[in-house]
Scaffold this motif. Structure first.
Motif, PDB file in Angstrom:
ATOM      1  N   ASP A 127      39.168  28.930  56.298  1.00  0.00           N
ATOM      2  CA  ASP A 127      38.888  30.292  56.155  1.00  0.00           C
ATOM      3  C   ASP A 127      36.744  30.460  56.004  1.00  0.00           C
ATOM      4  N   VAL A 128      36.309  30.743  56.662  1.00  0.00           N
ATOM      5  CA  VAL A 128      35.120  31.515  56.699  1.00  0.00           C
ATOM      6  C   VAL A 128      34.409  32.604  56.538  1.00  0.00           C
ATOM      7  N   ARG A 129      33.572  32.856  56.492  1.00  0.00           N
ATOM      8  CA  ARG A 129      32.471  34.803  56.359  1.00  0.00           C
ATOM      9  C   ARG A 129      32.400  34.251  57.568  1.00  0.00           C
ATOM     10  N   MET A 130      31.842  35.618  57.868  1.00  0.00           N
ATOM     11  CA  MET A 130      31.094  35.275  59.500  1.00  0.00           C
ATOM     12  C   MET A 130      29.838  36.408  59.607  1.00  0.00           C
ATOM     13  N   ASP A 131      28.459  36.028  59.051  1.00  0.00           N
ATOM     14  CA  ASP A 131      27.717  37.473  58.761  1.00  0.00           C
ATOM     15  C   ASP A 131      27.261  37.975  60.608  1.00  0.00           C
ATOM     16  N   ASP A 132      27.551  38.496  61.686  1.00  0.00           N
ATOM     17  CA  ASP A 132      27.333  38.360  62.698  1.00  0.00           C
ATOM     18  C   ASP A 132      26.677  39.714  62.942  1.00  0.00           C
ATOM     19  N   TRP A 133      25.225  39.214  63.370  1.00  0.00           N
ATOM     20  CA  TRP A 133      24.711  40.207  64.136  1.00  0.00           C
ATOM     21  C   TRP A 133      24.133  39.594  65.644  1.00  0.00           C
ATOM     22  N   MET A 134      23.651  40.478  65.803  1.00  0.00           N
ATOM     23  CA  MET A 134      23.465  40.561  67.827  1.00  0.00           C
ATOM     24  C   MET A 134      22.387  41.315  68.369  1.00  0.00           C
ATOM     25  N   TYR A 135      21.278  41.738  69.048  1.00  0.00           N
ATOM     26  CA  TYR A 135      20.339  41.829  69.109  1.00  0.00           C
ATOM     27  C   TYR A 135      19.799  41.597  70.662  1.00  0.00           C
ATOM     28  N   LEU A 136      19.891  42.863  71.406  1.00  0.00           N
ATOM     29  CA  LEU A 136      19.357  42.938  72.717  1.00  0.00           C
ATOM     30  C   LEU A 136      18.241  43.290  73.197  1.00  0.00           C
ATOM     31  N   ILE A 137      17.843  41.543  73.691  1.00  0.00           N
ATOM     32  CA  ILE A 137      16.375  42.044  74.344  1.00  0.00           C
ATOM     33  C   ILE A 137      16.048  42.590  75.485  1.00  0.00           C
ATOM     34  N   PRO A 139      17.891  45.098  79.062  1.00  0.00           N
ATOM     35  CA  PRO A 139      20.075  44.738  79.495  1.00  0.00           C
ATOM     36  C   PRO A 139      20.305  43.913  79.654  1.00  0.00           C
ATOM     37  N   ASP A 140      19.787  42.823  80.185  1.00  0.00           N
ATOM     38  CA  ASP A 140      20.279  41.785  80.480  1.00  0.00           C
ATOM     39  C   ASP A 140      21.030  40.876  79.855  1.00  0.00           C
ATOM     40  N   THR A 141      19.890  40.975  78.307  1.00  0.00           N
ATOM     41  CA  THR A 141      20.241  39.152  77.523  1.00  0.00           C
ATOM     42  C   THR A 141      20.576  39.741  75.807  1.00  0.00           C
ATOM     43  N   LEU A 142      21.229  39.103  75.613  1.00  0.00           N
ATOM     44  CA  LEU A 142      21.720  39.571  74.154  1.00  0.00           C
ATOM     45  C   LEU A 142      21.346  37.617  73.258  1.00  0.00           C
ATOM     46  N   ILE A 143      20.402  37.694  72.052  1.00  0.00           N
ATOM     47  CA  ILE A 143      20.687  37.288  70.880  1.00  0.00           C
ATOM     48  C   ILE A 143      21.430  37.508  69.702  1.00  0.00           C
ATOM     49  N   ASN A 144      23.070  36.319  69.415  1.00  0.00           N
ATOM     50  CA  ASN A 144      23.784  36.338  68.512  1.00  0.00           C
ATOM     51  C   ASN A 144      23.015  35.621  67.828  1.00  0.00           C
ATOM     52  N   GLN A 145      23.282  36.086  66.245  1.00  0.00           N
ATOM     53  CA  GLN A 145      23.113  35.217  64.866  1.00  0.00           C
ATOM     54  C   GLN A 145      24.155  35.127  64.112  1.00  0.00           C
ATOM     55  N   THR A 146      25.004  34.252  63.714  1.00  0.00           N
ATOM     56  CA  THR A 146      25.789  33.875  62.233  1.00  0.00           C
ATOM     57  C   THR A 146      25.817  33.252  61.525  1.00  0.00           C
ATOM     58  N   GLY A 156      26.887  27.207  57.267  1.00  0.00           N
ATOM     59  CA  GLY A 156      25.614  26.963  58.949  1.00  0.00           C
ATOM     60  C   GLY A 156      26.082  28.507  59.409  1.00  0.00           C
ATOM     61  N   GLU A 157      25.722  27.931  60.800  1.00  0.00           N
ATOM     62  CA  GLU A 157      25.180  29.214  61.602  1.00  0.00           C
ATOM     63  C   GLU A 157      25.624  28.623  62.805  1.00  0.00           C
ATOM     64  N   VAL A 158      25.331  29.784  63.610  1.00  0.00           N
ATOM     65  CA  VAL A 158      25.592  29.694  65.162  1.00  0.00           C
ATOM     66  C   VAL A 158      24.410  30.750  65.076  1.00  0.00           C
ATOM     67  N   VAL A 159      24.087  30.122  66.739  1.00  0.00           N
ATOM     68  CA  VAL A 159      23.303  31.100  67.278  1.00  0.00           C
ATOM     69  C   VAL A 159      23.184  30.853  68.523  1.00  0.00           C
ATOM     70  N   LEU A 160      23.351  32.084  69.449  1.00  0.00           N
ATOM     71  CA  LEU A 160      24.016  31.517  70.828  1.00  0.00           C
ATOM     72  C   LEU A 160      22.755  33.226  72.178  1.00  0.00           C
ATOM     73  N   VAL A 161      22.641  33.145  72.747  1.00  0.00           N
ATOM     74  CA  VAL A 161      21.965  33.693  74.319  1.00  0.00           C
ATOM     75  C   VAL A 161      23.281  34.217  75.203  1.00  0.00           C
ATOM     76  N   ILE A 162      23.422  35.005  75.154  1.00  0.00           N
ATOM     77  CA  ILE A 162      24.534  36.174  76.240  1.00  0.00           C
ATOM     78  C   ILE A 162      24.148  36.652  76.843  1.00  0.00           C
ATOM     79  N   GLN A 163      24.549  36.106  78.601  1.00  0.00           N
ATOM     80  CA  GLN A 163      23.384  36.688  79.117  1.00  0.00           C
ATOM     81  C   GLN A 163      24.708  37.658  80.196  1.00  0.00           C
ATOM     82  N   LYS A 164      24.429  38.762  81.154  1.00  0.00           N
ATOM     83  CA  LYS A 164      25.710  39.135  81.580  1.00  0.00           C
ATOM     84  C   LYS A 164      24.871  38.499  83.425  1.00  0.00           C
TER      85      LYS A 164
END
Length: 174
Positions: A127-137, A139-146, A156-164
């Motif tokens: 079991d791992v604690r996830m501290d999840d932050w998302m930033y809208l850059i 209107p169609d692109t979000l950066i997620n850092q956990t 560890g850390e997870v970094v991703l880009v989410i796009q529509k």
């Protein structure tokens, strides 16, 4: 000592009040989205890469579903289905491998969630604690850092880009 503790304090959602573009979860997480990212270990080295497809839908009562399929560079495929239930100025966030659900709060261009995720580890799970932050850059692109921690220690850390999907900047449409 007070300065040392103050230096360890992370950002708060209030820091993003009024930041643009405004991130409204049911507007950004709606329809088909794609993601690409990396998983880092405790020293910051990238240990895995992935891409993901997300299908986001909303019911008339405000309940949202994020159906996620992750494909990792080592061939592993993971699925996670989030249920977002409206609460007072937030969403209660649950998924099958989330052993302690989180609360999704947002302000300005940012979302914050904190939850406990059960992950495969060796021959068992952890079991791992996830501290999840998302930033809208845009209107169609979000950066997620956990940030991932175990017993308060960063593991560890997870970094991703989410796009529509269908957006001009969608890397899968190029």
């Amino acid at each position: 000592m007070v300065l040392a503790l103050w230096g360890c304090a992370g950002p708060s959602l209030e820091d993003y009040q009024g930041a643009e573009p405004a991130l409204i979860p049911h507007e950004f997480f709606n329809g088909e989205l794609s993601a690409r990212g990396v998983v880092k270990n405790f020293s910051g080295a990238v240990i895995r890469t992935f891409d993901a497809d997300i299908v986001a839908t909303w019911e008339a009562d405000g309940t949202g579903t994020l159906d996620e399929v992750f494909r990792f560079n080592d061939g592993e495929i993971q699925t996670r289905v989030w249920t977002l239930t409206p609460a007072s100025n937030s969403y209660h966030a649950e998924a099958g491998d989330v052993v302690e659900p989180g609360t999704m709060r947002w302000q300005g261009n940012a979302i914050h969630m904190n939850y406990l995720l059960r992950v495969d580890y060796g021959d068992g799970t952890m079991d791992v604690r996830m501290d999840d932050w998302m930033y809208l850059i845009t209107p169609d692109t979000l950066i997620n850092q956990t940030r991932m921690t175990k017993w308060g220690v960063e593991v560890g850390e997870v970094v991703l880009v989410i796009q529509k999907k269908g957006a001009g900047s969608d890397p899968q449409s190029q």
